[in-house]
Design a protein around this motif. Structure first.
Motif, PDB file in Angstrom:
ATOM      1  N   ILE A  25      71.836  38.752  44.277  1.00 23.60           N
ATOM      2  CA  ILE A  25      73.166  39.288  45.388  1.00 23.60           C
ATOM      3  C   ILE A  25      72.564  40.624  46.175  1.00 23.60           C
ATOM      4  N   VAL A  26      72.225  40.252  47.483  1.00 28.27           N
ATOM      5  CA  VAL A  26      71.547  41.334  48.039  1.00 28.27           C
ATOM      6  C   VAL A  26      72.677  42.583  48.256  1.00 28.27           C
ATOM      7  N   GLU A  27      73.795  42.162  48.474  1.00 25.53           N
ATOM      8  CA  GLU A  27      74.959  43.198  48.571  1.00 25.53           C
ATOM      9  C   GLU A  27      74.991  44.165  47.277  1.00 25.53           C
ATOM     10  N   GLN A  28      74.620  43.544  46.273  1.00 26.13           N
ATOM     11  CA  GLN A  28      74.756  44.447  44.922  1.00 26.13           C
ATOM     12  C   GLN A  28      73.551  45.118  44.859  1.00 26.13           C
ATOM     13  N   ASN A  29      72.538  44.885  45.400  1.00 25.96           N
ATOM     14  CA  ASN A  29      70.986  45.575  45.315  1.00 25.96           C
ATOM     15  C   ASN A  29      70.586  45.090  43.870  1.00 25.96           C
ATOM     16  N   GLU A  30      70.437  43.885  43.614  1.00 26.47           N
ATOM     17  CA  GLU A  30      70.073  43.337  42.700  1.00 26.47           C
ATOM     18  C   GLU A  30      68.429  43.110  42.844  1.00 26.47           C
TER      19      GLU A  30
END
Length: 190
Positions: free
Chosen positions: A51-56
């Motif tokens: 999940i790019v938005e969660q900086n995974e």
């Protein structure tokens, strides 16, 4: 000792501070460190798409390793009504679409039974020195791992080092065998 809910808050905040460049650099370091593990003699590798938005952790580098080693890569689709995941073989024809939580998932494809998994790379927010992990709290991975074969290798991926101990570990929580950070490999195997 610190609770899962406190760890979730702490590590979501810490991840928000990471730059795109830091995520990429540290994800590459994790992938390179993974090569030191004795896990590459298997066939079926389950991998999460970040999940790019969660900086995974960006798993693109791990995908490249798996492709280079000619391994079968499995990705999942989450059913938020049942709390279960359906697993699909990742092929050149697999269509990926983000769900309502921005999780990239296969639209459909060739289903792979849970019992086939040899190695599972696991997303997490935090973990402790005993191999317990904290995710987003929905229990998807614990349910999934409980259905895998007994000797499945469970590898957590984290930008951050281990906490000493998580206070509210449940019997249904499934511990990691390894957790790999940019700087270190933690082994929890006896």
């Amino acid at each position: 000792m610190i609770s899962k809910s406190d760890l979730r808050k702490k590590y979501k905040t810490m991840r928000k501070t990471l730059t795109t460049e830091a995520v990429e650099t540290q994800s590459l370091a994790i992938a390179n460190r993974l090569l030191q593990l004795d896990i590459w003699n298997h066939t079926y590798y389950h991998l999460f798409l970040p999940i790019v938005e969660q900086n995974e952790v960006d798993t693109e580098f791990i995908l490249q390793i798996l492709a280079g080693k000619d391994k079968e890569t499995i990705i999942s689709k989450s059913d938020f009504k049942t709390g279960e995941m359906v697993h699909y073989l990742l092929t050149d024809n697999t269509k990926i679409r983000k769900n309502e939580y921005n999780i990239p998932e296969p639209v459909d494809g060739i289903e792979v039974p849970t019992q086939k998994m040899d190695v599972v790379f696991i997303p997490l927010l935090a973990f402790d020195t005993h191999g317990h992990r904290v995710g987003y709290g929905k229990g998807f991975y614990d349910r999934f791992l409980s259905k895998c074969k007994k000797d499945v290798v469970k590898v957590g991926l984290s930008f951050f080092e281990a906490e000493e101990s998580i206070s509210d570990v449940f019997e249904s929580d499934i511990a990691l065998d390894y957790c790999v950070t940019p700087d270190k490999i933690y082994s929890f195997r006896l």
